[in-house]
Design a protein around this motif. Structure first.
Motif, short mmCIF file in Angstrom:
data_model
loop_
_atom_site.label_atom_id
_atom_site.label_comp_id
_atom_site.label_asym_id
_atom_site.label_seq_id
_atom_site.Cartn_x
_atom_site.Cartn_y
_atom_site.Cartn_z
N SER A 107 0.86 -1.18 0.00
CA SER A 107 0.00 0.00 0.00
C SER A 107 0.89 1.23 0.00
CB SER A 107 -0.94 0.00 1.21
OG SER A 107 -0.20 0.01 2.41
N GLY A 108 0.28 2.38 -0.32
CA GLY A 108 1.00 3.64 -0.23
C GLY A 108 1.42 4.24 -1.55
N GLY A 109 1.17 3.55 -2.65
CA GLY A 109 1.54 4.13 -3.94
C GLY A 109 0.61 5.26 -4.32
N GLY A 110 0.96 5.93 -5.41
CA GLY A 110 0.11 7.02 -5.87
C GLY A 110 0.85 7.94 -6.81
N LEU A 111 0.24 9.09 -7.04
CA LEU A 111 0.81 10.11 -7.92
C LEU A 111 1.46 11.18 -7.05
CD1 LEU A 111 1.12 11.54 -10.68
CD2 LEU A 111 -1.16 12.51 -10.30
N VAL A 112 2.68 11.53 -7.39
CA VAL A 112 3.40 12.56 -6.63
C VAL A 112 4.21 13.41 -7.60
CG1 VAL A 112 5.37 11.04 -6.19
CG2 VAL A 112 4.90 12.94 -4.63
N GLN A 113 4.41 14.67 -7.25
CA GLN A 113 5.20 15.56 -8.09
C GLN A 113 6.70 15.29 -7.89
OE1 GLN A 113 4.04 19.59 -7.21
NE2 GLN A 113 2.27 19.47 -8.58
N PRO A 114 7.50 15.61 -8.89
CA PRO A 114 8.95 15.49 -8.72
C PRO A 114 9.42 16.24 -7.48
CG PRO A 114 8.42 15.90 -11.02
CD PRO A 114 7.13 16.05 -10.25
N GLY A 115 10.31 15.60 -6.74
CA GLY A 115 10.78 16.18 -5.49
C GLY A 115 9.96 15.79 -4.28
N GLY A 116 8.83 15.15 -4.52
CA GLY A 116 7.95 14.77 -3.43
C GLY A 116 8.36 13.47 -2.77
N SER A 117 7.52 13.03 -1.82
CA SER A 117 7.80 11.83 -1.04
C SER A 117 6.59 10.91 -1.00
CB SER A 117 8.18 12.21 0.40
OG SER A 117 9.34 13.01 0.43
N LEU A 118 6.88 9.64 -0.85
CA LEU A 118 5.85 8.63 -0.62
C LEU A 118 6.42 7.58 0.32
CD1 LEU A 118 4.29 7.78 -4.13
CD2 LEU A 118 3.12 8.85 -2.20
N ARG A 119 5.53 6.93 1.05
CA ARG A 119 5.94 5.83 1.91
C ARG A 119 5.14 4.59 1.55
NH1 ARG A 119 4.88 4.51 8.21
NH2 ARG A 119 6.94 3.69 8.77
N LEU A 120 5.83 3.58 1.10
CA LEU A 120 5.20 2.31 0.77
C LEU A 120 5.25 1.38 1.98
CD1 LEU A 120 6.64 1.60 -2.79
CD2 LEU A 120 4.68 3.01 -2.14
N SER A 121 4.21 0.59 2.13
CA SER A 121 4.17 -0.42 3.18
C SER A 121 3.86 -1.78 2.57
CB SER A 121 3.08 -0.09 4.21
OG SER A 121 3.31 1.15 4.82
N CYS A 122 4.37 -2.82 3.20
CA CYS A 122 4.08 -4.18 2.76
C CYS A 122 3.84 -5.01 4.02
CB CYS A 122 5.24 -4.75 1.96
SG CYS A 122 5.07 -6.50 1.57
N ALA A 123 2.61 -5.48 4.16
CA ALA A 123 2.24 -6.28 5.32
C ALA A 123 2.21 -7.76 4.93
CB ALA A 123 0.88 -5.84 5.84
N VAL A 124 2.88 -8.55 5.73
CA VAL A 124 2.92 -9.99 5.50
C VAL A 124 1.92 -10.66 6.44
CG1 VAL A 124 4.34 -12.07 5.47
CG2 VAL A 124 5.36 -9.86 4.90
N SER A 125 1.04 -11.48 5.89
CA SER A 125 0.06 -12.18 6.72
C SER A 125 0.09 -13.66 6.43
CB SER A 125 -1.34 -11.61 6.47
OG SER A 125 -1.73 -11.84 5.12
N GLY A 126 -0.52 -14.43 7.35
CA GLY A 126 -0.55 -15.87 7.18
C GLY A 126 0.24 -16.57 8.26
N SER A 127 0.33 -17.86 8.12
CA SER A 127 1.07 -18.66 9.09
C SER A 127 2.55 -18.59 8.75
CB SER A 127 0.57 -20.11 9.05
OG SER A 127 1.31 -20.90 9.96
N ILE A 128 3.33 -17.94 9.60
CA ILE A 128 4.72 -17.64 9.30
C ILE A 128 5.60 -18.07 10.46
CG2 ILE A 128 6.38 -15.80 8.84
CD1 ILE A 128 3.90 -14.20 7.78
N ARG A 129 6.69 -18.74 10.12
CA ARG A 129 7.67 -19.09 11.13
C ARG A 129 8.72 -17.99 11.25
NH1 ARG A 129 8.96 -22.28 15.59
NH2 ARG A 129 11.23 -22.45 15.71
#
Length: 121
Positions: A7-29
């Protein structure tokens, strides 16, 4: 079943900032290396940044000093803080994780569905 959701993508102007996130779900060791890749139209998918379970990081030269990868192991989430964005950063960004689901299995690679980042004025 392991799922990676960006999540966190989008349209941004040059010089701008964005923060992407990636959530991992499920049965994980264990979650080992987490990475962000990107793929621009007509180009191959390329590694942008990666972070190990011990927080060692690696960056593609073109994003060094502008992007920061981090992870929150308590929430099984990895982030990509992107600053000073350029039009050439425009791409679909994919989360990638090397994950072990149980003690008897080998770590395997999982991918998210991708999130579009567009840098344009």
């Amino acid at each position: 079943q392991v799922q990676l959701v960006e999540s966190g993508g989008g349209l941004v102007q040059p010089g701008g900032s964005l923060r992407l996130s990636c959530a991992v779900s499920g049965s994980i060791r264990s979650i080992y290396v987490m990475s962000w890749y990107r793929q621009a139209p007509g180009k191959q998918r390329e590694l942008v940044a990666s972070i190990t379970i011990s927080d060692s990081t690696n960056y593609q030269d073109s994003v060094k000093g502008r992007f920061t990868i981090s992870r929150d192991n308590t929430k099984n989430t990895v982030f990509l803080q992107m600053s000073s964005l350029k039009p050439e950063d425009t791409a679909v960004y994919y989360c990638n994780g090397m994950i072990r689901v149980n003690i008897l299995s080998r770590p395997e690679t999982y991918w998210g569905q991708g999130t579009q980042v567009t840098v344009s004025s």
